[in-house]
Design an enzyme around this catalytic site. Structure first.
Site, PDB file in Angstrom:
ATOM      1  N   LEU A   9       0.848  -1.192   0.000  1.00 25.79           N
ATOM      2  CA  LEU A   9       0.000   0.000   0.000  1.00 25.79           C
ATOM      3  C   LEU A   9       0.886   1.246   0.000  1.00 25.79           C
ATOM      4  O   LEU A   9       1.663   1.460   0.930  1.00 25.79           O
ATOM      5  CB  LEU A   9      -0.922  -0.001   1.215  1.00 25.79           C
ATOM      6  N   ARG A 331      36.799  10.669  -9.510  1.00 25.50           N
ATOM      7  CA  ARG A 331      35.515  10.627 -10.205  1.00 25.50           C
ATOM      8  C   ARG A 331      35.382   9.327 -10.999  1.00 25.50           C
ATOM      9  O   ARG A 331      36.328   8.539 -11.091  1.00 25.50           O
ATOM     10  CB  ARG A 331      35.390  11.859 -11.108  1.00 25.50           C
ATOM     11  N   HIS A 361      49.416  17.445  -5.581  1.00 22.00           N
ATOM     12  CA  HIS A 361      48.851  18.733  -5.178  1.00 22.00           C
ATOM     13  C   HIS A 361      48.097  19.414  -6.310  1.00 22.00           C
ATOM     14  O   HIS A 361      48.616  19.565  -7.410  1.00 22.00           O
ATOM     15  CB  HIS A 361      49.950  19.726  -4.737  1.00 22.00           C
ATOM     16  N   ASN A 375      55.940  11.645 -11.882  1.00 18.50           N
ATOM     17  CA  ASN A 375      55.694  12.687 -10.891  1.00 18.50           C
ATOM     18  C   ASN A 375      54.968  13.836 -11.576  1.00 18.50           C
ATOM     19  O   ASN A 375      55.517  14.481 -12.475  1.00 18.50           O
ATOM     20  CB  ASN A 375      56.995  13.182 -10.271  1.00 18.50           C
ATOM     21  N   TYR A 385      39.238  19.258 -22.996  1.00 23.49           N
ATOM     22  CA  TYR A 385      37.958  19.642 -23.602  1.00 23.49           C
ATOM     23  C   TYR A 385      38.123  20.924 -24.399  1.00 23.49           C
ATOM     24  O   TYR A 385      38.638  21.922 -23.891  1.00 23.49           O
ATOM     25  CB  TYR A 385      36.929  19.832 -22.487  1.00 23.49           C
TER      26      TYR A 385
END
Length: 453
Positions: A9, A331, A361, A375, A385
Protein backbone atom coordinates in the site's frame (compact mmCIF):
# COMPACT_ATOMS: atom_id res chain seq x y z
CA UNK A 1 0.69 -23.62 -0.89
CA UNK A 2 4.09 -22.30 -1.85
CA UNK A 3 3.16 -19.55 -4.29
CA UNK A 4 3.28 -16.06 -2.85
CA UNK A 5 2.39 -12.54 -3.93
CA UNK A 6 2.75 -9.25 -2.08
CA UNK A 7 0.54 -6.17 -1.97
CA UNK A 8 2.24 -2.90 -0.97
CA UNK A 9 0.00 0.00 0.00
CA UNK A 10 1.66 3.20 -1.23
CA UNK A 11 -1.15 5.52 -2.29
CA UNK A 12 -1.15 7.92 0.65
CA UNK A 13 -0.17 11.56 0.39
CA UNK A 14 1.74 11.96 3.64
CA UNK A 15 0.33 15.34 4.66
CA UNK A 16 2.40 15.52 7.84
CA UNK A 17 5.63 15.26 5.86
CA UNK A 18 4.93 18.78 4.48
CA UNK A 19 6.45 17.79 1.16
CA UNK A 20 5.63 17.70 -2.55
CA UNK A 21 7.28 14.27 -2.65
CA UNK A 22 4.99 11.29 -1.96
CA UNK A 23 5.63 9.99 1.55
CA UNK A 24 6.88 6.56 0.46
CA UNK A 25 9.62 8.17 -1.67
CA UNK A 26 11.29 9.78 1.33
CA UNK A 27 14.53 7.94 1.99
CA UNK A 28 15.96 5.66 4.64
CA UNK A 29 19.69 5.05 4.17
CA UNK A 30 19.64 6.76 0.78
CA UNK A 31 16.84 4.58 -0.61
CA UNK A 32 13.10 5.38 -0.86
CA UNK A 33 11.09 3.72 1.89
CA UNK A 34 8.92 1.87 -0.60
CA UNK A 35 12.05 0.53 -2.33
CA UNK A 36 13.08 -1.10 0.96
CA UNK A 37 9.71 -2.86 1.04
CA UNK A 38 9.96 -3.91 -2.61
CA UNK A 39 13.43 -5.34 -1.99
CA UNK A 40 12.10 -7.34 0.96
CA UNK A 41 9.29 -8.67 -1.24
CA UNK A 42 11.88 -9.76 -3.80
CA UNK A 43 13.75 -11.67 -1.08
CA UNK A 44 10.53 -13.61 -0.45
CA UNK A 45 10.60 -14.64 -4.14
CA UNK A 46 7.15 -13.13 -4.63
CA UNK A 47 5.51 -14.18 -7.89
CA UNK A 48 3.93 -10.74 -8.15
CA UNK A 49 4.36 -7.46 -6.29
CA UNK A 50 1.19 -5.37 -6.54
CA UNK A 51 1.92 -1.72 -5.78
CA UNK A 52 -1.15 0.33 -4.85
CA UNK A 53 -0.48 3.93 -5.85
CA UNK A 54 -2.41 7.18 -5.98
CA UNK A 55 -0.89 10.49 -4.85
CA UNK A 56 2.26 11.44 -6.75
CA UNK A 57 1.69 8.78 -9.39
CA UNK A 58 4.11 10.26 -11.92
CA UNK A 59 6.90 10.64 -9.36
CA UNK A 60 6.41 7.10 -8.11
CA UNK A 61 6.61 5.66 -11.60
CA UNK A 62 9.66 7.77 -12.34
CA UNK A 63 11.55 6.63 -9.24
CA UNK A 64 10.48 2.98 -9.51
CA UNK A 65 10.59 2.60 -13.29
CA UNK A 66 12.95 -0.38 -13.14
CA UNK A 67 11.05 -2.26 -10.44
CA UNK A 68 9.13 -5.43 -11.38
CA UNK A 69 5.81 -4.34 -9.89
CA UNK A 70 2.21 -4.54 -11.02
CA UNK A 71 0.94 -0.96 -10.85
CA UNK A 72 -2.55 -0.81 -9.33
CA UNK A 73 -4.15 2.65 -9.25
CA UNK A 74 -6.33 3.76 -6.33
CA UNK A 75 -8.13 6.88 -7.50
CA UNK A 76 -9.57 7.67 -4.07
CA UNK A 77 -7.98 6.76 -0.75
CA UNK A 78 -10.92 5.18 1.09
CA UNK A 79 -9.08 3.02 3.59
CA UNK A 80 -6.83 -0.03 3.66
CA UNK A 81 -9.66 -2.35 2.68
CA UNK A 82 -10.45 -0.22 -0.35
CA UNK A 83 -6.78 -0.33 -1.37
CA UNK A 84 -6.76 -4.14 -1.17
CA UNK A 85 -9.99 -4.28 -3.19
CA UNK A 86 -8.15 -2.65 -6.11
CA UNK A 87 -5.60 -5.48 -6.15
CA UNK A 88 -8.07 -8.32 -5.49
CA UNK A 89 -8.77 -9.08 -9.19
CA UNK A 90 -5.13 -10.10 -9.57
CA UNK A 91 -5.16 -12.61 -6.67
CA UNK A 92 -4.99 -16.30 -7.49
CA UNK A 93 -7.01 -18.65 -5.31
CA UNK A 94 -4.13 -20.91 -4.36
CA UNK A 95 -1.48 -18.32 -3.51
CA UNK A 96 -0.65 -16.62 -0.24
CA UNK A 97 -1.10 -12.85 -0.27
CA UNK A 98 1.05 -10.75 2.07
CA UNK A 99 -0.16 -7.22 2.81
CA UNK A 100 2.60 -4.68 3.43
CA UNK A 101 2.95 -0.90 3.66
CA UNK A 102 5.22 1.42 1.71
CA UNK A 103 5.80 3.58 4.78
CA UNK A 104 6.89 0.67 7.01
CA UNK A 105 10.33 0.24 5.46
CA UNK A 106 12.24 -1.96 7.91
CA UNK A 107 10.07 -5.08 7.92
CA UNK A 108 12.43 -8.03 7.46
CA UNK A 109 12.34 -11.16 5.34
CA UNK A 110 12.79 -13.30 8.45
CA UNK A 111 9.79 -11.78 10.24
CA UNK A 112 7.59 -12.24 7.18
CA UNK A 113 8.73 -15.83 6.67
CA UNK A 114 7.80 -16.55 10.29
CA UNK A 115 4.39 -14.93 9.75
CA UNK A 116 3.73 -16.91 6.56
CA UNK A 117 4.72 -20.19 8.20
CA UNK A 118 2.12 -19.64 10.94
CA UNK A 119 -0.82 -18.99 8.61
CA UNK A 120 -3.64 -21.46 9.25
CA UNK A 121 -5.36 -23.11 6.29
CA UNK A 122 -7.85 -20.64 4.76
CA UNK A 123 -7.32 -18.38 7.78
CA UNK A 124 -5.23 -15.32 8.59
CA UNK A 125 -1.86 -14.76 10.21
CA UNK A 126 -1.66 -11.26 11.67
CA UNK A 127 1.55 -9.51 12.71
CA UNK A 128 1.25 -7.83 16.10
CA UNK A 129 3.54 -6.12 18.59
CA UNK A 130 3.50 -5.36 22.31
CA UNK A 131 3.81 -1.69 23.26
CA UNK A 132 4.53 -0.14 26.63
CA UNK A 133 2.13 2.62 25.66
CA UNK A 134 -0.48 1.30 23.20
CA UNK A 135 -2.57 4.48 23.23
CA UNK A 136 -4.05 5.18 19.82
CA UNK A 137 -3.54 1.68 18.41
CA UNK A 138 -6.05 -1.06 17.67
CA UNK A 139 -6.02 -3.70 20.44
CA UNK A 140 -5.78 -7.38 19.57
CA UNK A 141 -8.62 -9.32 21.23
CA UNK A 142 -7.96 -13.03 21.76
CA UNK A 143 -10.02 -15.97 22.90
CA UNK A 144 -8.18 -19.23 23.59
CA UNK A 145 -5.21 -17.98 21.60
CA UNK A 146 -7.27 -17.11 18.53
CA UNK A 147 -7.68 -13.50 17.47
CA UNK A 148 -11.37 -12.63 17.42
CA UNK A 149 -11.25 -8.91 16.73
CA UNK A 150 -9.22 -5.73 16.44
CA UNK A 151 -10.79 -3.03 18.60
CA UNK A 152 -9.83 0.57 17.92
CA UNK A 153 -8.91 2.87 20.81
CA UNK A 154 -12.13 4.88 20.65
CA UNK A 155 -14.27 1.72 20.73
CA UNK A 156 -12.40 -0.17 23.46
CA UNK A 157 -13.84 -0.74 26.92
CA UNK A 158 -11.69 -0.25 30.07
CA UNK A 159 -10.56 -3.89 30.12
CA UNK A 160 -9.61 -3.85 26.45
CA UNK A 161 -7.66 -0.63 26.94
CA UNK A 162 -5.35 -2.55 29.28
CA UNK A 163 -4.25 -4.80 26.42
CA UNK A 164 -0.75 -3.97 25.19
CA UNK A 165 -0.76 -6.16 22.06
CA UNK A 166 -1.64 -4.05 19.03
CA UNK A 167 -2.22 -4.57 15.33
CA UNK A 168 0.56 -3.66 12.86
CA UNK A 169 -1.65 -4.05 9.78
CA UNK A 170 0.65 -6.65 8.23
CA UNK A 171 -1.21 -9.88 7.47
CA UNK A 172 -1.25 -12.93 5.20
CA UNK A 173 -4.02 -15.14 3.86
CA UNK A 174 -4.81 -16.97 0.64
CA UNK A 175 -6.11 -15.19 -2.43
CA UNK A 176 -9.53 -16.86 -2.47
CA UNK A 177 -10.25 -15.97 1.16
CA UNK A 178 -9.09 -12.38 0.78
CA UNK A 179 -11.29 -11.86 -2.29
CA UNK A 180 -14.31 -13.29 -0.45
CA UNK A 181 -13.82 -11.06 2.60
CA UNK A 182 -12.99 -7.95 0.62
CA UNK A 183 -16.28 -8.28 -1.27
CA UNK A 184 -18.13 -8.25 2.07
CA UNK A 185 -16.47 -5.16 3.55
CA UNK A 186 -18.61 -2.10 4.19
CA UNK A 187 -17.89 1.48 5.16
CA UNK A 188 -20.43 1.87 7.92
CA UNK A 189 -18.15 3.84 10.20
CA UNK A 190 -17.52 7.44 11.16
CA UNK A 191 -14.83 7.87 8.49
CA UNK A 192 -16.82 6.21 5.72
CA UNK A 193 -13.83 4.02 4.83
CA UNK A 194 -13.17 0.32 4.27
CA UNK A 195 -10.84 -1.22 6.85
CA UNK A 196 -8.81 -4.40 6.63
CA UNK A 197 -9.26 -4.87 10.39
CA UNK A 198 -12.88 -5.82 9.62
CA UNK A 199 -11.56 -8.88 7.78
CA UNK A 200 -10.66 -10.38 11.18
CA UNK A 201 -14.31 -10.41 12.22
CA UNK A 202 -15.40 -11.83 8.85
CA UNK A 203 -12.93 -14.70 9.18
CA UNK A 204 -14.30 -15.48 12.62
CA UNK A 205 -17.85 -15.41 11.26
CA UNK A 206 -16.77 -18.02 8.72
CA UNK A 207 -15.34 -20.18 11.50
CA UNK A 208 -11.78 -19.73 10.28
CA UNK A 209 -8.79 -19.30 12.53
CA UNK A 210 -6.90 -16.03 12.94
CA UNK A 211 -3.50 -16.30 14.61
CA UNK A 212 -1.29 -13.48 15.85
CA UNK A 213 2.48 -13.58 15.44
CA UNK A 214 4.41 -11.05 17.49
CA UNK A 215 7.23 -9.08 15.90
CA UNK A 216 10.44 -9.30 17.92
CA UNK A 217 11.71 -5.87 16.94
CA UNK A 218 9.31 -2.96 17.36
CA UNK A 219 11.23 -0.84 14.84
CA UNK A 220 10.51 -3.36 12.08
CA UNK A 221 6.85 -2.43 12.20
CA UNK A 222 7.22 1.29 12.87
CA UNK A 223 5.55 3.42 10.24
CA UNK A 224 6.50 6.91 9.11
CA UNK A 225 4.02 9.78 9.19
CA UNK A 226 6.37 12.71 9.83
CA UNK A 227 10.02 13.62 9.53
CA UNK A 228 10.76 12.95 13.20
CA UNK A 229 9.67 9.33 12.77
CA UNK A 230 11.70 9.16 9.56
CA UNK A 231 14.81 10.39 11.39
CA UNK A 232 14.26 7.89 14.22
CA UNK A 233 14.03 5.00 11.78
CA UNK A 234 17.13 6.24 9.95
CA UNK A 235 19.15 6.21 13.17
CA UNK A 236 17.84 2.78 14.12
CA UNK A 237 18.71 1.37 10.72
CA UNK A 238 22.21 2.84 10.84
CA UNK A 239 22.80 1.44 14.33
CA UNK A 240 21.85 -2.03 13.14
CA UNK A 241 24.20 -1.78 10.15
CA UNK A 242 27.09 -0.62 12.33
CA UNK A 243 26.49 -3.39 14.85
CA UNK A 244 26.86 -5.99 12.10
CA UNK A 245 30.08 -4.37 10.87
CA UNK A 246 31.53 -4.10 14.38
CA UNK A 247 30.83 -7.78 15.02
CA UNK A 248 32.49 -8.57 11.69
CA UNK A 249 35.70 -6.81 12.76
CA UNK A 250 35.43 -3.25 11.44
CA UNK A 251 36.69 -0.50 13.78
CA UNK A 252 34.73 2.77 14.03
CA UNK A 253 36.03 5.89 15.76
CA UNK A 254 32.41 6.63 16.67
CA UNK A 255 29.71 4.16 15.52
CA UNK A 256 27.04 6.86 15.86
CA UNK A 257 28.72 8.99 13.20
CA UNK A 258 28.72 6.66 10.20
CA UNK A 259 26.16 6.24 7.42
CA UNK A 260 25.82 3.16 5.23
CA UNK A 261 23.59 3.83 2.22
CA UNK A 262 24.23 0.68 0.28
CA UNK A 263 26.34 -2.45 0.64
CA UNK A 264 29.80 -2.66 2.22
CA UNK A 265 32.09 -5.68 2.01
CA UNK A 266 35.45 -5.60 3.74
CA UNK A 267 38.62 -7.42 4.69
CA UNK A 268 40.40 -7.51 8.03
CA UNK A 269 41.53 -4.57 10.16
CA UNK A 270 39.50 -1.89 8.44
CA UNK A 271 39.33 1.38 10.38
CA UNK A 272 36.74 4.08 9.71
CA UNK A 273 36.89 7.55 11.25
CA UNK A 274 33.91 9.81 11.98
CA UNK A 275 31.33 11.15 9.51
CA UNK A 276 32.14 8.71 6.72
CA UNK A 277 29.38 7.95 4.18
CA UNK A 278 29.29 4.73 2.14
CA UNK A 279 26.94 4.67 -0.86
CA UNK A 280 26.12 2.03 -3.46
CA UNK A 281 28.40 -1.02 -3.52
CA UNK A 282 31.77 -0.52 -1.85
CA UNK A 283 34.48 -3.17 -1.40
CA UNK A 284 37.35 -2.63 1.02
CA UNK A 285 40.43 -4.82 1.26
CA UNK A 286 42.56 -5.54 4.32
CA UNK A 287 44.13 -2.80 6.45
CA UNK A 288 42.18 0.04 4.89
CA UNK A 289 41.94 3.35 6.75
CA UNK A 290 39.22 5.87 5.87
CA UNK A 291 39.66 9.33 7.36
CA UNK A 292 37.02 11.67 8.70
CA UNK A 293 34.38 13.08 6.38
CA UNK A 294 35.09 10.85 3.38
CA UNK A 295 32.39 9.75 0.91
CA UNK A 296 32.82 6.46 -0.98
CA UNK A 297 30.38 5.35 -3.67
CA UNK A 298 30.50 2.28 -5.91
CA UNK A 299 34.23 1.77 -5.59
CA UNK A 300 36.78 -0.96 -4.93
CA UNK A 301 39.64 -0.28 -2.53
CA UNK A 302 42.50 -2.80 -2.32
CA UNK A 303 44.74 -3.70 0.64
CA UNK A 304 46.74 -1.27 2.78
CA UNK A 305 45.13 1.85 1.37
CA UNK A 306 45.02 5.09 3.35
CA UNK A 307 42.25 7.53 2.48
CA UNK A 308 42.85 10.79 4.30
CA UNK A 309 40.06 13.10 5.49
CA UNK A 310 37.42 14.70 3.26
CA UNK A 311 38.15 12.72 0.12
CA UNK A 312 35.38 11.70 -2.30
CA UNK A 313 35.69 8.50 -4.33
CA UNK A 314 33.02 7.49 -6.84
CA UNK A 315 32.98 4.64 -9.38
CA UNK A 316 36.73 4.22 -9.01
CA UNK A 317 39.29 1.46 -8.42
CA UNK A 318 42.21 1.89 -6.02
CA UNK A 319 45.18 -0.50 -5.93
CA UNK A 320 47.27 -1.81 -3.05
CA UNK A 321 49.23 0.58 -0.82
CA UNK A 322 47.78 3.73 -2.38
CA UNK A 323 47.54 6.98 -0.44
CA UNK A 324 44.70 9.37 -1.18
CA UNK A 325 43.93 12.83 0.17
CA UNK A 326 43.21 14.84 2.11
CA UNK A 327 40.58 16.61 0.00
CA UNK A 328 41.05 14.39 -3.06
CA UNK A 329 38.34 13.57 -5.56
CA UNK A 330 38.30 10.40 -7.64
CA UNK A 331 35.51 10.63 -10.21
CA UNK A 332 34.00 7.83 -12.32
CA UNK A 333 36.60 5.94 -14.32
CA UNK A 334 39.54 6.76 -12.07
CA UNK A 335 41.91 3.82 -11.62
CA UNK A 336 44.92 4.02 -9.31
CA UNK A 337 47.54 1.28 -9.49
CA UNK A 338 49.51 0.08 -6.49
CA UNK A 339 51.75 2.46 -4.52
CA UNK A 340 50.22 5.57 -6.06
CA UNK A 341 49.81 8.89 -4.25
CA UNK A 342 46.98 11.32 -4.96
CA UNK A 343 47.14 14.35 -2.70
CA UNK A 344 45.22 17.39 -1.58
CA UNK A 345 42.86 19.13 -4.01
CA UNK A 346 43.59 16.69 -6.82
CA UNK A 347 40.79 15.54 -9.13
CA UNK A 348 41.11 12.39 -11.23
CA UNK A 349 38.44 11.60 -13.83
CA UNK A 350 38.37 8.73 -16.33
CA UNK A 351 42.11 8.29 -15.98
CA UNK A 352 44.54 5.51 -15.11
CA UNK A 353 47.49 6.29 -12.84
CA UNK A 354 50.37 3.79 -13.10
CA UNK A 355 52.35 2.04 -10.36
CA UNK A 356 54.26 4.30 -8.03
CA UNK A 357 53.12 7.51 -9.72
CA UNK A 358 52.32 10.64 -7.72
CA UNK A 359 49.86 13.46 -8.26
CA UNK A 360 50.27 15.21 -4.97
CA UNK A 361 48.85 18.73 -5.18
CA UNK A 362 46.21 20.90 -6.84
CA UNK A 363 45.91 19.07 -10.16
CA UNK A 364 43.26 17.89 -12.60
CA UNK A 365 43.94 14.69 -14.54
CA UNK A 366 41.06 13.79 -16.84
CA UNK A 367 40.76 11.48 -19.85
CA UNK A 368 44.35 10.40 -19.41
CA UNK A 369 46.72 7.47 -19.00
CA UNK A 370 49.70 8.08 -16.72
CA UNK A 371 52.48 5.50 -16.76
CA UNK A 372 54.52 4.03 -13.92
CA UNK A 373 56.72 6.08 -11.56
CA UNK A 374 55.68 9.47 -12.88
CA UNK A 375 55.69 12.69 -10.89
CA UNK A 376 52.94 15.14 -11.71
CA UNK A 377 53.73 18.50 -10.10
CA UNK A 378 51.43 20.90 -8.31
CA UNK A 379 48.86 22.68 -10.45
CA UNK A 380 49.19 20.46 -13.53
CA UNK A 381 46.08 20.42 -15.73
CA UNK A 382 45.21 18.05 -18.55
CA UNK A 383 43.24 20.28 -20.91
CA UNK A 384 40.91 17.62 -22.28
CA UNK A 385 37.96 19.64 -23.60
CA UNK A 386 37.80 22.08 -26.51
CA UNK A 387 34.23 23.17 -25.86
CA UNK A 388 32.73 20.42 -28.00
CA UNK A 389 34.75 17.21 -27.65
CA UNK A 390 36.93 15.42 -25.11
CA UNK A 391 40.49 14.36 -25.98
CA UNK A 392 42.99 12.07 -24.31
CA UNK A 393 46.44 12.63 -22.81
CA UNK A 394 48.90 9.73 -22.83
CA UNK A 395 51.91 9.89 -20.51
CA UNK A 396 54.61 7.20 -20.54
CA UNK A 397 56.70 5.83 -17.66
CA UNK A 398 59.14 7.86 -15.55
CA UNK A 399 57.82 11.20 -16.77
CA UNK A 400 58.31 14.36 -14.70
CA UNK A 401 55.78 17.15 -15.24
CA UNK A 402 56.73 20.40 -13.52
CA UNK A 403 54.33 22.53 -11.52
CA UNK A 404 51.73 24.75 -13.18
CA UNK A 405 51.97 23.04 -16.56
CA UNK A 406 49.10 22.61 -18.99
CA UNK A 407 48.90 19.50 -21.16
CA UNK A 408 46.63 20.30 -24.11
CA UNK A 409 45.06 17.13 -25.51
CA UNK A 410 45.19 15.22 -27.74
CA UNK A 411 48.75 14.70 -26.56
CA UNK A 412 51.34 11.98 -26.05
CA UNK A 413 54.33 12.39 -23.74
CA UNK A 414 56.77 9.50 -24.15
CA UNK A 415 58.64 7.75 -21.35
CA UNK A 416 61.48 9.55 -19.61
CA UNK A 417 60.39 13.02 -20.74
CA UNK A 418 60.65 16.09 -18.53
CA UNK A 419 58.25 19.01 -18.70
CA UNK A 420 59.59 22.21 -17.12
CA UNK A 421 57.47 24.14 -14.65
CA UNK A 422 55.01 26.59 -16.19
CA UNK A 423 55.02 24.91 -19.60
CA UNK A 424 52.05 24.71 -21.95
CA UNK A 425 52.49 21.53 -24.00
CA UNK A 426 50.56 21.40 -27.28
CA UNK A 427 52.69 18.97 -29.32
CA UNK A 428 53.78 15.39 -28.68
CA UNK A 429 56.96 14.91 -26.64
CA UNK A 430 59.54 12.24 -27.49
CA UNK A 431 61.40 9.95 -25.09
CA UNK A 432 63.83 11.64 -22.69
CA UNK A 433 63.14 15.12 -24.10
CA UNK A 434 63.03 18.26 -21.99
CA UNK A 435 60.23 20.61 -22.98
CA UNK A 436 59.95 24.13 -21.64
CA UNK A 437 57.95 27.10 -22.94
CA UNK A 438 58.59 29.51 -20.10
CA UNK A 439 59.02 33.23 -20.93
CA UNK A 440 62.67 34.26 -20.29
CA UNK A 441 63.16 35.84 -16.88
CA UNK A 442 64.00 39.59 -16.88
CA UNK A 443 65.74 41.58 -14.15
CA UNK A 444 65.13 45.34 -13.88
CA UNK A 445 67.43 47.03 -11.40
CA UNK A 446 66.34 49.84 -9.05
CA UNK A 447 62.70 49.29 -9.80
CA UNK A 448 60.37 51.84 -8.21
CA UNK A 449 56.94 50.64 -7.21
CA UNK A 450 54.01 52.86 -8.20
CA UNK A 451 52.82 55.16 -5.44
CA UNK A 452 49.30 56.17 -4.60
CA UNK A 453 48.34 59.68 -5.63
Amino acid sequence: MNKLSVVILAAGKGTRMYSDLPKVLHKIAGKPMVKHVIDTAKKLSAAQIHLIYGHGADLLKQHLADEPVNWVFQSEQLGTGHAMQQAAPFFQDDENIVMLYGDVPLISKETLECLISQKPENGIALLTVNLDNPTGYGRVIRENGTVTAIVEQKDANPEQLKITEVNTGVMVSDGASFRKWLARLDNNNAQGEYYMTDVIGLANQDGLKVVAVQAKDLMEVEGVNNRLQLANLERHFQRKQVEKLLLAGVTFADPARFDLRGELTHGKDVEIDINVIIEGTVRLGNNVFIGAGCVLKNCTIADNVEIKPYSVIEDAIVGNNAKIGPFSRLRPGAELSENTHVGNFVEIKKAQIGKGSKVNHLSYIGDAEVGHHCNIGAGVITCNYDGANKFKTLIGDNVFVGSDSQLVAPLTIASGATIGAGTTVTKDVQENELVITRVPQRHISNWQRPKRK
